[in-house]
Design an enzyme around this catalytic site. Structure first.
Site, short mmCIF file in Angstrom:
data_model
loop_
_atom_site.label_atom_id
_atom_site.label_comp_id
_atom_site.label_asym_id
_atom_site.label_seq_id
_atom_site.Cartn_x
_atom_site.Cartn_y
_atom_site.Cartn_z
N LYS A 70 20.90 33.91 39.35
CA LYS A 70 22.21 34.12 39.99
C LYS A 70 23.08 34.95 39.08
CE LYS A 70 25.29 32.90 43.17
NZ LYS A 70 25.71 34.30 43.32
N LYS A 94 25.51 29.82 31.35
CA LYS A 94 26.71 29.40 32.08
C LYS A 94 26.32 28.37 33.15
CE LYS A 94 29.34 32.81 32.91
NZ LYS A 94 29.97 34.01 33.49
N LYS A 106 21.85 39.46 36.54
CA LYS A 106 23.01 40.35 36.65
C LYS A 106 22.51 41.71 37.12
CE LYS A 106 27.50 40.13 35.73
NZ LYS A 106 28.36 38.94 35.82
N THR A 190 37.03 31.67 40.03
CA THR A 190 36.88 31.86 38.58
C THR A 190 38.20 31.55 37.90
OG1 THR A 190 35.26 33.57 39.03
CG2 THR A 190 36.11 33.46 36.78
N ASN A 221 40.48 40.63 39.77
CA ASN A 221 40.25 39.39 40.51
C ASN A 221 40.61 38.18 39.65
OD1 ASN A 221 38.42 36.97 40.95
ND2 ASN A 221 38.28 37.98 42.93
N SER A 349 30.29 29.96 43.96
CA SER A 349 29.19 30.73 44.57
C SER A 349 28.04 29.79 44.95
CB SER A 349 28.66 31.78 43.58
OG SER A 349 29.40 32.96 43.67
P1 NAD Z 1 38.01 43.32 38.24
O1 NAD Z 1 37.33 44.62 38.36
O2 NAD Z 1 38.57 42.70 39.48
O3 NAD Z 1 39.22 43.42 37.19
C1 NAD Z 1 39.06 43.91 35.89
C2 NAD Z 1 40.43 44.15 35.30
O4 NAD Z 1 40.30 44.60 33.95
C3 NAD Z 1 41.25 45.22 36.02
O5 NAD Z 1 42.62 44.88 36.00
C4 NAD Z 1 41.03 46.46 35.15
O6 NAD Z 1 42.05 47.42 35.28
C5 NAD Z 1 41.01 45.82 33.78
N1 NAD Z 1 40.33 46.63 32.77
C6 NAD Z 1 39.20 47.35 32.92
N2 NAD Z 1 38.91 47.96 31.75
C7 NAD Z 1 39.85 47.58 30.87
C8 NAD Z 1 40.09 47.88 29.52
N3 NAD Z 1 39.28 48.70 28.83
N4 NAD Z 1 41.18 47.32 28.93
C9 NAD Z 1 41.99 46.49 29.63
N5 NAD Z 1 41.82 46.18 30.91
C10 NAD Z 1 40.76 46.73 31.52
O7 NAD Z 1 36.98 42.33 37.52
P2 NAD Z 1 36.97 40.75 37.51
O8 NAD Z 1 36.05 40.28 38.56
O9 NAD Z 1 38.38 40.25 37.45
O10 NAD Z 1 36.23 40.47 36.11
C11 NAD Z 1 36.95 40.45 34.89
C12 NAD Z 1 36.07 39.78 33.83
O11 NAD Z 1 35.75 38.45 34.27
C13 NAD Z 1 34.72 40.46 33.57
O12 NAD Z 1 34.37 40.24 32.23
C14 NAD Z 1 33.78 39.69 34.48
O13 NAD Z 1 32.43 39.78 34.05
C15 NAD Z 1 34.34 38.29 34.28
N6 NAD Z 1 33.99 37.34 35.34
C16 NAD Z 1 34.30 37.60 36.64
C17 NAD Z 1 33.98 36.65 37.62
C18 NAD Z 1 34.36 36.83 39.06
O14 NAD Z 1 34.19 35.87 39.84
N7 NAD Z 1 34.92 37.95 39.47
C19 NAD Z 1 33.29 35.48 37.24
C20 NAD Z 1 33.01 35.25 35.89
C21 NAD Z 1 33.37 36.19 34.95
#
Ligand code: NAD
Length: 430
Positions: A70, A94, A106, A190, A221, A349
Site C-alpha cells: 500500500k 508505517k 509507493k 493524515t 493536503n 485508506s
Molecule cells: P501536497 O502536494 O498536497 O502539498 C505539498 C505542499 O508542500 C504544498 O503546499 C507545496 O507547495 C509545498 N511544497 C512543495 N515543495 C516545497 C518546498 N521545497 N518547500 C516548501 N514547501 C514545499 O502534498 P501532501 O499530500 O500534503 O503531502 C505532504 C507531505 O506529507 C509529503 O511528504 C507526503 O509524502 C506526506 N504524506 C501525505 C499523505 C497524504 O495523505 N496526502 C499521507 C502521509 C504522508
C-alpha cells in the site's frame, strides 16, 4: 529537496540498527534492506499539441509479508527511483507501527503536473496504470494520493484499471471521491492523525493543545487540513508556507482565510497583514511545535542547531535527516517520527478499502473514532517502548515495526528470524 541526502540509505540504516538491536538474523536485514519488487516504466503520452512525450515512472513494493502492498502516487519533477524506494520502505513500517494489515509500496512519475493540461494529466494517469497494472490490484498493491496527486487522479486510475480488469475495481486504489467508493474523512485523515498524535504528545508532556503556537511548512493536503483542525482547537498558527515561500503573524493566522487567498493567487505568499518569510526561516521560528508537511530532508545538520520548537511532528515523510535527528535529540527536542505521525492517511485508506470490500459504508463519526483509537494506541505503544528502551521515538517505532514484519516473514518461512550470527549485521553508530 536537498538531493545530497539519500533518504533510501538513511532508512536502510534505521532497519540495520533495529535488526541488530532485536537480535534478528542477517536474512531479515537482507529481505528488508531492498524492496521485494521495483518496476520502472516508460510512459508515452499524447500531448494536446499532437506530439508524444515519454515520461519515466516507478512502482515499488517494498514488502508484503503483512498484507497487500500500500502506498501513494507522487507526480513531481524530482522523483527518483531511490526516493520511491525510500517512500515504499517507510510505508511498510508505517503500516506495521499502527498495526494495519498492509505491506509498503509507493509510485512516482517524473513530471511537472502544473505544466500539464487536465486532459494531458488524465492521459498520463491512465497510461501509468496501463504500464503498471500487472502488479496492481486490491489484493496485491493499492495506490493512494501523495504529493501532486488527488481524488481526480485516483478516479482516472481506478477507471483505467477497471477497464483492464473488465469490472469495477473500487478497492484497487484509495483516496477516491465519495461517489465512487471513497471514504468519508479520507481527505483530512493524515492531518487528523497528526493532530491526534500531537494531542497525545502534549499530554505526555503534561500540556494541552489549547493556546500553543505552531508553525507548519507546506500548505497542501496535509498542511492545510492540519492548520484548520488545529485552528478550530484554539491553536495559534503563527506561520504557514508553500513552495513559493512563507507567511508569519505573531498573533496567529486564520488558515481558512489563507486557503481563500491561496485559491485566488496560487500561493499563501502576500497574505494581507502577514510578514513574508522563507521556508528556511519558518523552520527556525520560535514556537511550541513545528510541523513539517512538505517534502523530505528539510531539517538538516545545518539548520537543526537553530530549531527553536520543543516538539516536531513529522507530517511529511522523511523531513529530518539522520544527522539532524542526532542534533535535535542532543538538544532535547522531541521528534515524533513520520512512520507514526502521518499514519492517519494510510489508516483511513485501509478503512476505505475495507468499506469497498464490504460494499458497506461508514459515517464520518465512525471513521474518525476508529482512526483516533488506532493512532492513540499506536502512539502509546511507541512512547512506552521509547521509555523502556531509553531510545528516541523514531528508534522505538522502528524496533516495534521491524519486529512485526520480521515475525510475519519468519512464520511465512521467508527468513529464519532469530540470530545465532548477529555479528554479521554491522551497525554504524547513530
Ligand atoms: P501536497 O502536494 O498536497 O502539498 C505539498 C505542499 O508542500 C504544498 O503546499 C507545496 O507547495 C509545498 N511544497 C512543495 N515543495 C516545497 C518546498 N521545497 N518547500 C516548501 N514547501 C514545499 O502534498 P501532501 O499530500 O500534503 O503531502 C505532504 C507531505 O506529507 C509529503 O511528504 C507526503 O509524502 C506526506 N504524506 C501525505 C499523505 C497524504 O495523505 N496526502 C499521507 C502521509 C504522508
Amino acid at each position: 529537496m536537498a538531493k545530497a541526502v539519500n533518504s533510501f540509505a538513511a532508512v536502510q540504516e534505521e532497519i540495520r540498527i533495529a535488526v541488530k538491536q532485536l537480535n534478528l538474523d542477517t536474512d531479515v536485514y537482507e529481505m528488508l534492506k531492498e524492496p521485494k519488487r521495483s518496476l520502472s516504466v516508460m510512459i508515452p503520452v499524447r500531448m494536446d499539441d499532437g506530439t508524444t512525450r515519454v515520461f519515466s515512472g516507478y512502482r515499488v513494493q517494498h514488502n508484503d509479508a503483512l498484507g497487500p502492498a500500500k502506498g501513494g502516487m507522487r507526480f513531481h519533477p524530482d522523483v527518483s527511483l531511490d526516493d520511491v524506494k525510500a517512500l515504499s520502505t517507510w510505508m511498510t513500517f508505517k503500516c506495521a507501527v499502527v498495526g494495519i494489515p498492509y505491506g509498503g509500496a509507493k509510485g512516482g512519475v517524473i513530471c511537472e503536473p502544473k505544466s500539464l493540461s487536465p486532459a494531458e494529466l488524465e492521459r498520463l494517469s491512465r497510461a501509468y496504470v496501463r504500464a503498471t497494472s500487472p502488479i496492481l490490484g486490491p489484493d496485491q498493491d493499492i495506490p493512494a494520493p501523495d504529493v501532486n496527486t488527488n481524488a481526480q487522479v485516483m478516479s482516472w486510475m481506478m477507471d483505467e484499471y477497471s477497464a483492464i480488469a473488465g469490472h469495477n475495481a473500487f478497492g484497487m486504489i484509495t483516496g477516491k471521491p465519495l461517489i465512487i467508493g471513497g471514504s468519508l474523512g479520507r481527505t483530512e485523515a493524515t492531518a487528523r492523525g497528526v493532530v491526534f498524535i500531537l494531542e497525545e504528545t502534549l499530554r505526555t508532556l503534561g500540556r494541552t493543545i489549547e493556546g500553543i503556537s505552531v508553525a507548519i511548512q507546506g500548505f497542501g493536503n496535509v498542511g492545510s487540513h492540519a492548520a484548520k483542525i488545529l485552528y478550530d482547537k484554539n491553536v495559534k498558527i503563527i506561520a504557514l508556507s508553500d513552495v513559493k515561500g512563507g507567511i508569519f503573524q505573531t498573533k496567529g493566522l486564520n488558515p481558512y482565510k489563507v486557503s481563500e487567498h491561496q485559491a485566488l493567487t496560487g500561493s499563501v505568499v502576500n497574505y494581507p497583514g502577514a510578514k513574508t518569510i522563507s521556508n528556511a526561516e519558518l523552520l527556525e521560528l520560535s514556537c511550541d511545535v513545528l510541523i513539517p508537511a512538505a517534502l523530505e530532508n528539510q531539517i538538516t545538520a545545518s539548520n537543526a542547531p537553530r530549531i527553536q520548537a520543543q516538539v516536531i511532528i513529522e507530517a511529511a515523510n522523511g523531513p529530518t535527516t539522520r544527522e539532524a535527528d542526532r542534533i535535535l535529540e542532543s538538544r532535547g527536542i522531541l521528534v515524533v517520527p513520520d512512520i507514526l505521525a502521518n499514519a492517519g492517511g494510510v489508516t483511513v485508506s485501509y478503512f476505505e478499502w475495507v468499506q469497498n470490500n464490504m460494499g458497506f459504508y461508514w459515517s464520518e463519526e465512525e471513521v474518525n473514532r476508529r482512526l483516533g483509537e488506532i493512532m492513540v494506541q499506536a502512539f502509546h505503544r511507541v512512547h512506552l517502548h521509547m521509555t523502556k528502551e531509553q531510545t528516541s521515538m523514531r528508534a522505538a517505532a522502528y524496533l516495534l515495526a521491524v519486529k512485526r514484519v520480521a515475525e510475519a516473514m519468519q512464520i511465512r518461512g521467508w527468513v529464519s528470524g532469530k540470530s545465532t550470527r548477529q555479528d554479521k549485521v554491522k551497525v554504524t553508530a547513530r
